[in-house]
Design a protein around this motif. Structure first.
Motif, PDB file in Angstrom:
ATOM      1  N   SER A  32       0.822  -1.202   0.000  1.00 12.13           N
ATOM      2  CA  SER A  32       0.000   0.000   0.000  1.00 12.13           C
ATOM      3  C   SER A  32       0.866   1.268   0.000  1.00 12.13           C
ATOM      4  CB  SER A  32      -0.908   0.026   1.231  1.00 12.13           C
ATOM      5  OG  SER A  32      -0.150   0.254   2.406  1.00 12.13           O
ATOM      6  N   ALA A  33       0.304   2.332  -0.536  1.00 12.71           N
ATOM      7  CA  ALA A  33       0.996   3.627  -0.530  1.00 12.71           C
ATOM      8  C   ALA A  33       1.218   4.091   0.908  1.00 12.71           C
ATOM      9  CB  ALA A  33       0.203   4.656  -1.322  1.00 12.71           C
ATOM     10  N   TYR A  37       4.708   5.289   2.418  1.00 12.95           N
ATOM     11  CA  TYR A  37       4.831   6.609   3.047  1.00 12.95           C
ATOM     12  C   TYR A  37       5.494   6.487   4.415  1.00 12.95           C
ATOM     13  CZ  TYR A  37       3.701  10.846   5.564  1.00 12.95           C
ATOM     14  OH  TYR A  37       3.799  11.976   6.334  1.00 12.95           O
ATOM     15  N   HIS A  38       5.023   5.551   5.215  1.00 16.70           N
ATOM     16  CA  HIS A  38       5.602   5.379   6.547  1.00 16.70           C
ATOM     17  C   HIS A  38       7.047   4.899   6.479  1.00 16.70           C
ATOM     18  CE1 HIS A  38       2.196   6.520   8.936  1.00 16.70           C
ATOM     19  NE2 HIS A  38       1.417   5.813   8.130  1.00 16.70           N
ATOM     20  N   ALA A  39       7.366   4.066   5.505  1.00 18.32           N
ATOM     21  CA  ALA A  39       8.755   3.614   5.341  1.00 18.32           C
ATOM     22  C   ALA A  39       9.672   4.769   4.947  1.00 18.32           C
ATOM     23  CB  ALA A  39       8.830   2.509   4.297  1.00 18.32           C
ATOM     24  N   GLY A  45      13.671   9.020   7.218  1.00 17.20           N
ATOM     25  CA  GLY A  45      13.909  10.385   6.747  1.00 17.20           C
ATOM     26  C   GLY A  45      14.133  10.496   5.255  1.00 17.20           C
ATOM     27  N   ILE A  46      13.808   9.459   4.497  1.00 16.40           N
ATOM     28  CA  ILE A  46      14.076   9.468   3.061  1.00 16.40           C
ATOM     29  C   ILE A  46      13.246  10.519   2.325  1.00 16.40           C
ATOM     30  CG2 ILE A  46      13.929   8.107   0.929  1.00 16.40           C
ATOM     31  CD1 ILE A  46      14.630   5.637   2.657  1.00 16.40           C
ATOM     32  N   CYS A  73      17.495   3.155  -1.600  1.00 18.93           N
ATOM     33  CA  CYS A  73      17.663   3.952  -0.373  1.00 18.93           C
ATOM     34  C   CYS A  73      16.939   3.312   0.810  1.00 18.93           C
ATOM     35  CB  CYS A  73      17.123   5.361  -0.554  1.00 18.93           C
ATOM     36  SG  CYS A  73      18.095   6.416  -1.626  1.00 18.93           S
ATOM     37  N   MET A  74      15.826   2.676   0.502  1.00 19.07           N
ATOM     38  CA  MET A  74      15.024   2.070   1.572  1.00 19.07           C
ATOM     39  C   MET A  74      15.761   0.878   2.163  1.00 19.07           C
ATOM     40  SD  MET A  74      11.296   2.280  -0.265  1.00 19.07           S
ATOM     41  CE  MET A  74      10.314   1.695   1.088  1.00 19.07           C
TER      42      MET A  74
END
Length: 74
Positions: A32-33, A37-39, A45-46, A73-74
């Motif tokens: 899910s988006a 978003y939370h990741a 801080g990405i 990056c994640m």
């Protein structure tokens, strides 16, 4: 964690780009988006430490490049 200076979203273009990034990463990962978003915000801080500060450079790249870059990056 990304080491760029945190920069909040400051205009409509950056907001649209952030949404584009979140939605396309979610599609690529099959989640899910909201989860993406939370990741990108909670602890990593990405979003405000990489995506928004690098908007000028990133938005000129292909969708595939952007998605792969953010996932790395994640």
């Amino acid at each position: 964690m990304i080491n760029l200076k945190q920069k909040p979203i400051s205009d409509e273009n950056e907001l649209s780009f952030a949404i584009f990034c979140i939605e396309n990463v979610a599609l690529k990962l099959g989640v899910s988006a909201d989860k993406v978003y939370h990741a990108l915000t909670d602890g990593s801080g990405i979003l405000n430490g990489y995506i928004v500060p690098c908007y000028d450079i990133l938005h000129s790249q292909s969708k595939e490049y952007i998605v792969k870059d953010i996932i790395s990056c994640m």
